[in-house]
Design a protein around this motif. Structure first.
Motif, PDB file in Angstrom:
ATOM      1  N   ALA A 111       0.887  -1.253  -0.055  1.00 12.52           N
ATOM      2  CA  ALA A 111      -0.057   0.045   0.036  1.00 12.52           C
ATOM      3  C   ALA A 111       0.884   1.433  -0.027  1.00 12.52           C
ATOM      4  CB  ALA A 111      -0.853   0.069   1.136  1.00 12.52           C
ATOM      5  N   SER A 112       2.097   1.090  -0.646  1.00 17.20           N
ATOM      6  CA  SER A 112       2.914   2.448  -0.745  1.00 17.20           C
ATOM      7  C   SER A 112       2.736   3.005  -1.801  1.00 17.20           C
ATOM      8  CB  SER A 112       4.336   1.968  -0.574  1.00 17.20           C
ATOM      9  OG  SER A 112       4.548   0.994  -1.490  1.00 17.20           O
ATOM     10  N   PHE A 113       1.850   2.922  -2.830  1.00 12.83           N
ATOM     11  CA  PHE A 113       1.716   3.699  -4.044  1.00 12.83           C
ATOM     12  C   PHE A 113       0.227   3.684  -4.436  1.00 12.83           C
ATOM     13  CE2 PHE A 113       6.007   2.060  -4.575  1.00 12.83           C
ATOM     14  CZ  PHE A 113       6.735   3.078  -5.025  1.00 12.83           C
ATOM     15  N   ASP A 114      -0.095   5.006  -5.009  1.00 13.82           N
ATOM     16  CA  ASP A 114      -1.659   4.781  -5.411  1.00 13.82           C
ATOM     17  C   ASP A 114      -1.948   4.283  -6.579  1.00 13.82           C
ATOM     18  OD1 ASP A 114      -2.364   7.104  -3.465  1.00 13.82           O
ATOM     19  OD2 ASP A 114      -0.823   8.250  -4.270  1.00 13.82           O
ATOM     20  N   ALA A 115      -0.927   4.142  -7.476  1.00 14.95           N
ATOM     21  CA  ALA A 115      -0.971   3.380  -8.791  1.00 14.95           C
ATOM     22  C   ALA A 115       0.268   2.669  -9.315  1.00 14.95           C
ATOM     23  CB  ALA A 115      -1.670   4.377 -10.001  1.00 14.95           C
ATOM     24  N   ALA A 116       0.151   1.625  -9.811  1.00 16.62           N
ATOM     25  CA  ALA A 116       1.436   0.923 -10.461  1.00 16.62           C
ATOM     26  C   ALA A 116       1.190   0.523 -11.987  1.00 16.62           C
ATOM     27  CB  ALA A 116       1.882  -0.331  -9.699  1.00 16.62           C
ATOM     28  N   CYS A 117       2.426   0.809 -12.713  1.00 18.35           N
ATOM     29  CA  CYS A 117       2.110   0.329 -14.273  1.00 18.35           C
ATOM     30  C   CYS A 117       3.377  -0.694 -14.624  1.00 18.35           C
ATOM     31  CB  CYS A 117       2.643   1.710 -14.955  1.00 18.35           C
ATOM     32  SG  CYS A 117       1.377   3.001 -14.822  1.00 18.35           S
ATOM     33  N   ALA A 118       2.856  -1.367 -15.597  1.00 14.12           N
ATOM     34  CA  ALA A 118       3.749  -2.516 -16.116  1.00 14.12           C
ATOM     35  C   ALA A 118       3.755  -2.802 -17.588  1.00 14.12           C
ATOM     36  CB  ALA A 118       3.932  -3.679 -15.218  1.00 14.12           C
ATOM     37  N   TYR A 119       4.222  -1.910 -18.410  1.00 15.27           N
ATOM     38  CA  TYR A 119       4.000  -1.763 -19.758  1.00 15.27           C
ATOM     39  C   TYR A 119       4.832  -2.661 -20.491  1.00 15.27           C
ATOM     40  CZ  TYR A 119       0.209   1.918 -19.332  1.00 15.27           C
ATOM     41  OH  TYR A 119      -0.858   2.542 -19.022  1.00 15.27           O
ATOM     42  N   PHE A 120       4.590  -4.054 -21.011  1.00 14.99           N
ATOM     43  CA  PHE A 120       5.208  -4.861 -21.760  1.00 14.99           C
ATOM     44  C   PHE A 120       6.577  -5.206 -20.848  1.00 14.99           C
ATOM     45  CE2 PHE A 120       3.090  -1.966 -24.854  1.00 14.99           C
ATOM     46  CZ  PHE A 120       2.070  -3.114 -25.098  1.00 14.99           C
ATOM     47  N   SER A 121       6.558  -5.100 -19.437  1.00 20.03           N
ATOM     48  CA  SER A 121       7.817  -5.303 -18.940  1.00 20.03           C
ATOM     49  C   SER A 121       7.867  -7.052 -18.216  1.00 20.03           C
ATOM     50  CB  SER A 121       8.057  -4.327 -17.781  1.00 20.03           C
ATOM     51  OG  SER A 121       7.068  -4.515 -16.875  1.00 20.03           O
ATOM     52  N   LEU A 122       6.831  -7.618 -18.528  1.00 16.77           N
ATOM     53  CA  LEU A 122       6.535  -8.978 -17.890  1.00 16.77           C
ATOM     54  C   LEU A 122       7.300 -10.082 -18.969  1.00 16.77           C
ATOM     55  CD1 LEU A 122       3.204  -8.551 -16.295  1.00 16.77           C
ATOM     56  CD2 LEU A 122       5.319  -8.369 -15.131  1.00 16.77           C
ATOM     57  N   LEU A 123       7.462 -10.018 -20.279  1.00 13.86           N
ATOM     58  CA  LEU A 123       7.237 -10.872 -21.270  1.00 13.86           C
ATOM     59  C   LEU A 123       8.460 -11.680 -21.082  1.00 13.86           C
ATOM     60  CD1 LEU A 123       6.035  -8.553 -24.010  1.00 13.86           C
ATOM     61  CD2 LEU A 123       4.772 -10.771 -23.176  1.00 13.86           C
ATOM     62  N   GLN A 124       9.731 -11.475 -20.726  1.00 11.32           N
ATOM     63  CA  GLN A 124      10.713 -12.149 -20.415  1.00 11.32           C
ATOM     64  C   GLN A 124      10.894 -12.944 -19.126  1.00 11.32           C
ATOM     65  OE1 GLN A 124      14.419 -11.065 -22.444  1.00 11.32           O
ATOM     66  NE2 GLN A 124      13.572  -9.076 -22.954  1.00 11.32           N
ATOM     67  N   MET A 125       9.809 -12.900 -18.285  1.00  8.43           N
ATOM     68  CA  MET A 125       9.645 -13.535 -16.922  1.00  8.43           C
ATOM     69  C   MET A 125       9.031 -14.934 -17.277  1.00  8.43           C
ATOM     70  SD  MET A 125       8.408 -10.725 -14.585  1.00  8.43           S
ATOM     71  CE  MET A 125       9.216  -8.821 -14.510  1.00  8.43           C
ATOM     72  N   THR A 126       9.086 -15.959 -16.489  1.00  7.04           N
ATOM     73  CA  THR A 126       8.349 -17.146 -16.497  1.00  7.04           C
ATOM     74  C   THR A 126       6.874 -16.690 -15.928  1.00  7.04           C
ATOM     75  OG1 THR A 126       8.559 -17.632 -14.279  1.00  7.04           O
ATOM     76  CG2 THR A 126      10.280 -18.525 -15.641  1.00  7.04           C
ATOM     77  N   ARG A 127       5.881 -17.830 -16.330  1.00  9.21           N
ATOM     78  CA  ARG A 127       4.447 -17.416 -16.012  1.00  9.21           C
ATOM     79  C   ARG A 127       4.430 -17.384 -14.526  1.00  9.21           C
ATOM     80  NH1 ARG A 127       1.424 -21.318 -20.257  1.00  9.21           N
ATOM     81  NH2 ARG A 127       1.381 -19.713 -22.149  1.00  9.21           N
ATOM     82  N   ALA A 128       4.964 -18.294 -13.740  1.00  7.43           N
ATOM     83  CA  ALA A 128       5.009 -17.998 -12.123  1.00  7.43           C
ATOM     84  C   ALA A 128       5.690 -16.782 -11.901  1.00  7.43           C
ATOM     85  CB  ALA A 128       5.976 -18.985 -11.593  1.00  7.43           C
ATOM     86  N   GLU A 129       6.623 -16.136 -12.445  1.00  5.99           N
ATOM     87  CA  GLU A 129       7.033 -14.887 -12.030  1.00  5.99           C
ATOM     88  C   GLU A 129       6.194 -13.733 -12.357  1.00  5.99           C
ATOM     89  OE1 GLU A 129      11.905 -15.725 -12.479  1.00  5.99           O
ATOM     90  OE2 GLU A 129      10.825 -15.118 -14.232  1.00  5.99           O
ATOM     91  N   GLN A 130       5.477 -14.069 -13.563  1.00  8.89           N
ATOM     92  CA  GLN A 130       4.432 -13.078 -13.908  1.00  8.89           C
ATOM     93  C   GLN A 130       3.455 -12.802 -13.105  1.00  8.89           C
ATOM     94  OE1 GLN A 130       3.458 -12.538 -18.154  1.00  8.89           O
ATOM     95  NE2 GLN A 130       5.449 -13.721 -18.740  1.00  8.89           N
ATOM     96  N   ALA A 131       2.788 -13.924 -12.616  1.00 11.72           N
ATOM     97  CA  ALA A 131       1.889 -14.004 -11.769  1.00 11.72           C
ATOM     98  C   ALA A 131       2.139 -13.501 -10.288  1.00 11.72           C
ATOM     99  CB  ALA A 131       1.359 -15.595 -11.494  1.00 11.72           C
ATOM    100  N   ALA A 132       3.354 -13.695  -9.817  1.00 12.88           N
ATOM    101  CA  ALA A 132       3.956 -13.170  -8.611  1.00 12.88           C
ATOM    102  C   ALA A 132       4.098 -11.801  -8.757  1.00 12.88           C
ATOM    103  CB  ALA A 132       5.234 -13.797  -8.287  1.00 12.88           C
ATOM    104  N   VAL A 133       4.677 -11.278  -9.763  1.00 17.11           N
ATOM    105  CA  VAL A 133       4.949  -9.697 -10.188  1.00 17.11           C
ATOM    106  C   VAL A 133       3.497  -8.980 -10.103  1.00 17.11           C
ATOM    107  CG1 VAL A 133       5.506  -7.975 -11.456  1.00 17.11           C
ATOM    108  CG2 VAL A 133       7.068  -9.789 -11.025  1.00 17.11           C
ATOM    109  N   VAL A 134       2.561  -9.501 -10.735  1.00 14.28           N
ATOM    110  CA  VAL A 134       1.231  -8.863 -10.575  1.00 14.28           C
ATOM    111  C   VAL A 134       0.637  -8.817  -9.413  1.00 14.28           C
ATOM    112  CG1 VAL A 134      -1.250  -8.961 -11.590  1.00 14.28           C
ATOM    113  CG2 VAL A 134       0.747  -9.380 -13.173  1.00 14.28           C
ATOM    114  N   ALA A 135       0.858  -9.941  -8.662  1.00 12.38           N
ATOM    115  CA  ALA A 135       0.487  -9.955  -7.306  1.00 12.38           C
ATOM    116  C   ALA A 135       0.968  -8.997  -6.217  1.00 12.38           C
ATOM    117  CB  ALA A 135       0.500 -11.412  -6.613  1.00 12.38           C
TER     118      ALA A 135
END
Length: 219
Positions: A111-135
């Protein structure tokens, strides 16, 4: 970011860092004409309160995302795994703060930000990493906060390819699976926009793009 985070990053240098160190400003020039990206930022800006604190993951050269948000009066913290990109962003968007960090391992207080953006920055992560980052991003925004994401909605896993002349390995989700991942992180999808964009680069090909805007539930 703690000292432990920094040591962990040094031992796990992301493949994306190598790619984007090489691309530099060529990446910005290739994607500068993306009207859907700017439209996505416009939707986010409409919902942000004045002076919001925004985390930009995979901030790249700082433009257009961090620059657009900073120009609108928001307090932007950009993080990227590429030292070249961080240096370019700091020079091009002096009104924002940029840090060399790998979001997969970096500590982001809840809860340290009002918003977060991730534009096309997940694509070189594994699916598990992408899910963890979105969470992680869902937890990073305050209750009622916003998360803006963009991806290439293809059902592919660890596929070898070439991106703007650089060898890459790409993993992604089909559109429905990606929005399901977002919902599974405790976010409510507010908008889902699809498009096709061809980067301005001799070796580029048309890419399907998906822009998702979501909100963390208010307590």
């Amino acid at each position: 970011m703690t000292e432990e985070d920094r040591r962990t990053e040094e031992g796990r240098r992301a493949p994306a860092a190598v790619v984007f160190d090489a691309l530099g400003l060529d990446y910005e020039r290739a994607f500068a004409g993306s009207a859907p990206h700017r439209a996505s930022l416009g939707r986010l800006l409409e919902l942000l309160a004045p002076g919001s604190r925004v985390l930009d993951v995979g901030s790249g050269t700082g433009r257009p995302t961090a620059g657009t948000l900073a120009e609108a009066g928001h307090r932007v913290v950009g993080v990227d795994v590429s030292p070249v990109m961080v240096e370019l962003a700091a020079r091009q968007v002096p009104g924002a703060e940029f840090r060399l960090a790998d979001i997969r391992v970096a500590t982001v207080p809840e809860a340290s930000f009002d918003a977060a953006c991730a534009y096309f920055s997940l694509l070189q992560m594994t699916r598990a990493e992408q899910a963890a980052v979105v969470a992680k991003l869902a937890r990073a925004v305050r209750p009622g906060g916003l998360v803006a994401l963009a991806t290439v909605p293809l059902d592919v896993e660890d596929v070898e390819g070439v991106f703007m002349g650089q060898p890459v390995r790409v993993t992604s989700f089909a559109a429905e699976a990606f929005t399901g991942l977002v919902s599974g992180a405790g976010l409510t999808v507010l908008s889902e926009e699809h498009g096709v964009f061809t980067p301005a680069h001799p070796e580029a090909v048309p890419e399907p793009h998906l822009f998702v805007l979501a909100r963390r539930a208010a307590r």
